[in-house]
Design a protein around this motif. Structure first.
Motif, mmCIF file in Angstrom:
data_model
loop_
_atom_site.group_PDB
_atom_site.id
_atom_site.type_symbol
_atom_site.label_atom_id
_atom_site.label_comp_id
_atom_site.label_asym_id
_atom_site.label_seq_id
_atom_site.Cartn_x
_atom_site.Cartn_y
_atom_site.Cartn_z
ATOM 1 N N GLU A 199 -33.631 -14.239 25.525
ATOM 2 C CA GLU A 199 -33.628 -14.807 26.874
ATOM 3 C C GLU A 199 -32.894 -13.862 27.819
ATOM 4 N N ASP A 227 -31.106 -29.537 25.891
ATOM 5 C CA ASP A 227 -29.916 -29.239 26.677
ATOM 6 C C ASP A 227 -28.684 -29.128 25.770
ATOM 7 N N THR A 259 -36.840 -25.872 34.982
ATOM 8 C CA THR A 259 -36.115 -27.127 34.810
ATOM 9 C C THR A 259 -36.882 -28.246 35.502
ATOM 10 N N GLU A 300 -30.242 -24.792 22.230
ATOM 11 C CA GLU A 300 -29.372 -23.782 22.813
ATOM 12 C C GLU A 300 -27.946 -24.316 22.916
ATOM 13 N N ASN A 351 -35.852 -17.169 33.030
ATOM 14 C CA ASN A 351 -35.697 -18.367 33.853
ATOM 15 C C ASN A 351 -36.337 -18.156 35.221
ATOM 16 N N GLU A 400 -39.087 -20.148 31.836
ATOM 17 C CA GLU A 400 -38.360 -21.394 31.649
ATOM 18 C C GLU A 400 -38.132 -22.060 32.999
ATOM 19 N N LYS A 437 -36.673 -26.899 25.365
ATOM 20 C CA LYS A 437 -35.318 -26.409 25.128
ATOM 21 C C LYS A 437 -34.350 -27.577 25.291
ATOM 22 N N ASP A 483 -36.750 -26.283 30.343
ATOM 23 C CA ASP A 483 -35.341 -25.996 30.044
ATOM 24 C C ASP A 483 -34.476 -27.230 30.310
ATOM 25 N N ASP A 484 -33.349 -27.298 29.609
ATOM 26 C CA ASP A 484 -32.354 -28.372 29.796
ATOM 27 C C ASP A 484 -32.981 -29.752 29.621
#
Length: 749
Positions: free
Chosen positions: A524, A663, A612, A697, A578, A610, A661, A640-641
């Protein structure tokens, strides 16, 4: 003749005005009736929503009950010891009844043999006579019959003539089960009936019915409290008769016979709003009636018509057409007059800027007509709170200004600001939607801050920016340090622009490994900035500035280009980058992404962007189109998250993600929260069921890594495995993780 003309004029005025007055009164009555009807409709809609949430939470608890049974029911030993030829009630007592009570608090566990006869009965971990189960078995007989029938139907026949049991497809549970409600000790209870089957495929000479495990959980006050918290309702309780309760939900057993009701305290948002605005509505109605009487009186005065016309023209020139408030010119004139006549004995003069938070989102999502209605409602609320002698004006689209002369102290101004904030805590009902509109407020005070109108307005604006930067929904008074903060922010934005232009930003890479931590699958890209004068600057500092100043797209393209150039040296590794919500929604995002990949000669299938959940703040259809275009290019998309947003599951259903992914907060809770492991496993199973790769992660300890190794997670990422490293050290990180390193040894321990 004069009298005749006067009488004629009076009759003409009456002929015009009396119908108008009647229409006004009719309109007021209709408006009141409409508001009452709308309030009632809002209450009913809120109740239906609460009932739906409660029903969904109850069904989820039933599924969780079946999931809890799975460990005892889908087990080779349970399958063995529950068969007639190898029956062991002592083993079942220790490993099923006592285990389910000790670990999950099952109030009763009953096991039926393959003939449907009870062979074991446990109440709160203690064995009871099986004869006591007759009433229960009769009540839930449809569930038992359904499970037995489904189990028999799951047998498949081989060409050899043998049968084998086909396991259910993977999902939330691996068991064959039926759930419902029944009565336990006079109280409604959750019940799950699960077929006892082997873990692995077994071959049998003939099909036969299964032994069955039955579990009950009584809806005691503690469980009702948990159910209420998950459903967002208050005062949830179980009763046999709702006694006309407005908020209730009937419970029925598997035979569709009523067994009780769940009742709770409905929120009734419509009634709350009606009670809140009732005095204001009464005031407005009285005002309208009084104004109508005045208009009737003054209209009859022919000699005043010209003066009234001139007054209206003057009002239009100095007031806002949408809200009726003073406009910028009127405010400036009043401000100059107050400053010109200010003396020490008059007290303080406060100038306040008021801005509606996220007003652009309302225009974008609900349309400008709804935005105009929000502005009008905001003006109505502010107008009611403004004291006599103050000046309230609409300065621009969603910005208002308030001039408060003759204030005794700063505390009096703060009291006014608190009243304004409290008033806006009540949601607005606009276009069928309840909107929670917050305010950011900045204030400056004369003579403390200045006696110049320009300086006071500038400092009030700086204070407003500080309030927004502090999280919105708050107020701030001007302070000298705010100017320094503004200058620092401008300098930082300028330095960031130069750093992007002159290639002074750095990119480091954090490996994503296999589940055993021994092989790097992907990296990443993470942005770093070290300025020659300011030193190391955190992304949490400069990324928001890039968002505010419009640099975020250039910054995102910089990272993407650098990462693709560096990753060309690692053709065997994937690359995750990201993408901020602003960059993702940029009109040229797809073109910029394609141009960057072509310029760097980078294989699209190696790249994963990625995003959110905040990227979905705008139109879902447009976001779906962009996601589809990205995947059509061969680029993968990761959410993500995951888990920190309230509607994460809806995103997974509607949007085509490739990777999930988890959080880092879920990973951090593994060693402290009692149910964190179960929640984490559920998320991983959810990702697997939806065909997504799952990345955990934020792994920082050996214990966290060991727990995840026992799951179906696809990749691991975190400081425990490897900190972010420069591109030149990727090979070193791979060698360290794949060799006999401390990380690999500890993960295999």
């Amino acid at each position: 003749m004069v009298a005749t003309r006067t009488d004629t004029g009076t009759r003409l005025a009456n002929a015009i005005l009396f119908p108008v007055v009647g229409l006004v009164l009719l309109a007021i009555a209709f408006s009141v009736a409409l508001i009452v009807y709308t309030s009632r409709s809002a209450d009913i809609a809120a109740l239906n929503s609460e009932r739906s949430l409660l029903k969904g939470s109850t069904n989820l608890q039933l599924e969780l009950l079946a999931k809890e049974q799975e460990g005892a029911a889908v087990w080779d030993q349970s399958f063995f010891y529950s068969r007639p030829e190898t029956l062991s009630t002592d083993w079942l007592d220790s490993n099923v009844g006592l285990w389910l009570f000790s670990n999950y608090g099952h109030d009763q566990a009953v096991i039926l043999d393959i003939h449907g006869r009870p062979i074991y009965n446990s109440v709160r971990g203690k064995r009871h006579p099986v004869e006591e189960t007759s009433g229960l078995l009769e009540d839930i007989e449809p569930l038992i019959a359904g499970v037995r029938a489904r189990f028999i139907a799951s047998f498949n026949r081989l060409p050899s003539g043998l049968y084998y049991i086909e396991r259910p497809p993977s999902g939330f549970t691996r068991s064959l089960h039926e759930t419902g409600m029944t009565v336990f000790e006079g109280v409604p209870a959750l019940v799950s009936v699960t077929a006892i089957g082997p873990e692995l495929k077994q071959f049998l000479s003939a099909r036969r019915a299964p032994a069955v495990l039955i579990s009950l959980k009584k809806l005691d006050p503690a469980r009702l409290q948990g159910l209420a918290e998950r459903s967002g309702v208050r005062g949830l309780r179980s009763v046999t008769d709702p006694d006309g309760a407005f908020a209730s939900m009937e419970l029925r057993d598997p035979r569709n016979a009523p067994i009780g009701y769940l009742v709770w305290q409905a929120q009734n948002p419509g009634s709350s709003i009606l009670y809140g605005v009732g005095p204001v509505l009464f005031f407005l109605a009285a005002t309208i009636a009084g104004l109508t009487g005045l208009v009737l009186y003054y209209t009859r005065q022919n000699t005043r018509r010209l003066a009234e016309s001139e007054a209206r023209a003057q009002h239009a020139a100095l007031h806002d057409s949408l809200t009726g408030l003073a406009n910028r010119d009127y405010f400036a004139t009043s401000f100059r007059e107050e400053l010109a006549s200010w003396q020490v004995g008059k007290g303080l003069l406060g100038v306040i800027y008021i801005d509606l938070d996220h007003f652009k989102d309302i225009n974008d999502t609900l349309g400008h007509a709804a935005g105009d209605e929000v502005i009008r409602e905001a003006a109505r609320r502010l107008r009611v709170l403004v004291p006599e002698g103050a000046t309230l004006a609409r300065i621009s689209g969603d910005e208002f200004a308030l001039l408060l002369p003759g204030c005794e102290s700063r505390e009096r101004i703060e009291q006014m600001l608190k009243r304004i904030q409290d008033r806006f805590a009540v949601p607005m009902y606009i276009g069928g939607n309840h909107l929670h509109i917050s305010l950011s407020v900045g204030a400056a005070i004369a003579p403390h801050d200045s006696l110049s109108m320009g300086e006071l307005l500038r400092k009030a604006d700086i204070a407003l920016y500080s309030a927004k930067a502090g999280g919105r929904g708050r107020w701030a008074f001007f302070d000298a340090c705010m100017e320094e903060h503004v200058r620092t922010r401008e300098n930082l934005a300028h330095a960031l622009r130069e750093a992007i232009t002159n290639n002074r930003l750095g990119v480091v890479y954090q490996p994503q490994t296999t589940i055993d931590g021994t092989k790097v699958l992907s990296v990443e890209a993470l942005l770093r900035w070290t300025d020659a004068e300011m030193g190391v600057i955190s992304p949490s500092t400069f990324v928001p500035i890039a968002e505010e100043t419009g640099l975020i797209n250039d910054l995102g393209l910089y990272v993407l280009r650098r990462a693709c150039e560096d990753a060309a040296a690692w053709p065997h590794l994937g690359l995750a980058v990201n993408v901020s919500p602003t960059q993702f929604r940029h009109p040229r995002f797809i073109e910029d992404l394609r141009d960057t990949l072509e310029a760097c000669g980078f294989e699209p299938s190696r790249l994963e962007i990625e995003v959110t959940e905040s990227v979905f703040a705008d139109n879902d259809i447009d976001i779906l189109k962009i996601l589809t275009q990205v995947q059509d290019m061969g680029v993968r998309v990761a959410l993500d998250d995951f888990g920190v947003g309230y509607s994460s599951l809806s995103y997974l259903r509607r949007f085509p993600f490739d990777t999930l992914k988890i959080d880092r907060s879920f990973i951090a809770d593994l060693e402290v929260a009692p149910h964190a492991h179960a929640i984490l496993s559920t998320i991983i199973d959810l990702g697997e069921a939806l065909g997504m790769k799952v990345v955990a992660e934020g792994i920082e300890t050996r214990q966290q890594a060991m727990i995840l190794q026992r799951t179906n997670c696809d990749r691991l990422q975190g400081f425990y495995l490897s900190r972010p490293v420069p591109s030149a050290r990727i090979a070193e990180a791979e060698a360290r993780l794949s060799g006999e390193s401390q990380v690999a040894v500890s993960l295999r321990a």
